[in-house]
Scaffold this motif. Sequence first.
Motif, PDB file in Angstrom:
ATOM      1  N   GLY A   1       0.813  -1.216   0.000  1.00  0.00           N
ATOM      2  CA  GLY A   1       0.000   0.000   0.000  1.00  0.00           C
ATOM      3  C   GLY A   1       0.845   1.264   0.000  1.00  0.00           C
ATOM      4  O   GLY A   1       0.517   2.244  -0.678  1.00  0.00           O
ATOM      5  N   LEU A   2       1.963   1.252   0.729  1.00  0.00           N
ATOM      6  CA  LEU A   2       2.847   2.415   0.746  1.00  0.00           C
ATOM      7  C   LEU A   2       3.493   2.644  -0.615  1.00  0.00           C
ATOM      8  O   LEU A   2       3.738   3.793  -1.009  1.00  0.00           O
ATOM      9  N   CYS A   3       3.768   1.549  -1.315  1.00  0.00           N
ATOM     10  CA  CYS A   3       4.336   1.684  -2.667  1.00  0.00           C
ATOM     11  C   CYS A   3       3.316   2.241  -3.654  1.00  0.00           C
ATOM     12  O   CYS A   3       3.687   2.780  -4.698  1.00  0.00           O
ATOM     13  N   ALA A   4       2.038   2.113  -3.331  1.00  0.00           N
ATOM     14  CA  ALA A   4       0.972   2.614  -4.212  1.00  0.00           C
ATOM     15  C   ALA A   4       0.556   4.012  -3.766  1.00  0.00           C
ATOM     16  O   ALA A   4      -0.523   4.223  -3.212  1.00  0.00           O
ATOM     17  N   CYS A   5       1.466   4.963  -3.960  1.00  0.00           N
ATOM     18  CA  CYS A   5       1.177   6.382  -3.663  1.00  0.00           C
ATOM     19  C   CYS A   5       1.030   6.685  -2.176  1.00  0.00           C
ATOM     20  O   CYS A   5       0.359   7.661  -1.803  1.00  0.00           O
ATOM     21  N   VAL A   6       1.575   5.858  -1.311  1.00  0.00           N
ATOM     22  CA  VAL A   6       1.712   6.107   0.128  1.00  0.00           C
ATOM     23  C   VAL A   6       0.375   6.061   0.883  1.00  0.00           C
ATOM     24  O   VAL A   6       0.223   5.313   1.858  1.00  0.00           O
ATOM     25  N   LEU A   7      -0.599   6.863   0.473  1.00  0.00           N
ATOM     26  CA  LEU A   7      -1.852   6.972   1.230  1.00  0.00           C
ATOM     27  C   LEU A   7      -2.552   5.633   1.428  1.00  0.00           C
ATOM     28  O   LEU A   7      -3.072   5.372   2.523  1.00  0.00           O
ATOM     29  N   PRO A   8      -2.614   4.742   0.411  1.00  0.00           N
ATOM     30  CA  PRO A   8      -3.220   3.431   0.666  1.00  0.00           C
ATOM     31  C   PRO A   8      -2.528   2.665   1.792  1.00  0.00           C
ATOM     32  O   PRO A   8      -3.170   1.903   2.516  1.00  0.00           O
ATOM     33  N   GLY A   9      -1.224   2.884   1.942  1.00  0.00           N
ATOM     34  CA  GLY A   9      -0.514   2.219   3.026  1.00  0.00           C
ATOM     35  C   GLY A   9      -0.971   2.689   4.387  1.00  0.00           C
ATOM     36  O   GLY A   9      -1.134   1.881   5.317  1.00  0.00           O
TER      37      GLY A   9
END
Length: 320
Positions: free
Chosen positions: A187-195
């Motif tokens: 999730g962090l690798c996917a634009c941070v906010l999902p992480g």
Amino acid sequence: MPGAAWPSPQQGWPPQQGWQPQPGWSPQPGWPGPGWQSAYDWNDPLVNPPGAGVGGWFARSWAAARRSWRPLLPILLLTQIAPAIAVSLVAVPFEAEALAEPATAEVTTGDLRLMLGNLFVYYGVLLGGAVLAAVVQAIGWAAGFRVLAGQAAGQPVSVGDAFRYGVRRAPGLWAWSLLVGLIIAVGLCACVLPGFYLAFALSMTLPVYVFERRNPIGRSFGMVHTQFGMALGRIAIIVGLAVGCSLGVVVLQALGIAATGGSLTGPSTLTPGYVVVTVVATVFFLPAYLLVQVGLLTTYAELRGSEAPVTTTRLAGELG
């Protein structure tokens, strides 16, 4: 939030036996039905009843920390602080090689391969150390929950008993914690906010596994989304306090490294001064670990109570 019929804390809160809401008021979805107030123990040491608010949650968290900090101290030192120190110190020599500058101004293909190889080894050491440290940390999570819930229920729980319980629950807890970490990393690798969202949604995974041992990821998602605002508020407080403690320690560590002649911008050097500063600074993280352990348990207990009446005695009995 409940309507105007909800009794205020200044006017006889909690509701007394026989209190009824005004005509036309109805609870939010997921709240207990009529007569709910008589089904909860308003003096329960861990479970914050519906409507008691953040004040009740904070009071129970503070009481749990005061009640159990003595047995929690050696548990946190051995299972959280010691692994963190070990990983930090073991990685220092590899950090120096990974961040070393080329010998000449012109970077050759060989230099680039060497740099990438050193970086790969460095991050591999960090990742491998974190995975191994998570085994010991899993023991600490389970042992800490055993101490907090057992003592809150009035049970005598020694440090040895807690460690034996932690060892028994560690394999499953370790596996689930690795999976949660992987999901959050993606999730962090996917634009941070999902992480950040996934970290919040999965925040109850560890206590769910320890107490219920069934579908911890699905249960965590369900619990925090059923009471989204309440869960978000509690987790935000836990994270805010833990980050505040951690930032203070980081500043002190930086000052200590500078005072012992270490570098704040370049690779670290495994000198006696650096070792002493790292050990002392990591020990200062104890309050943050304590806040997280206690806060997660009282938040989990409150979310369980929002589903159906539950007591600390029952939670302690579910540990098995």
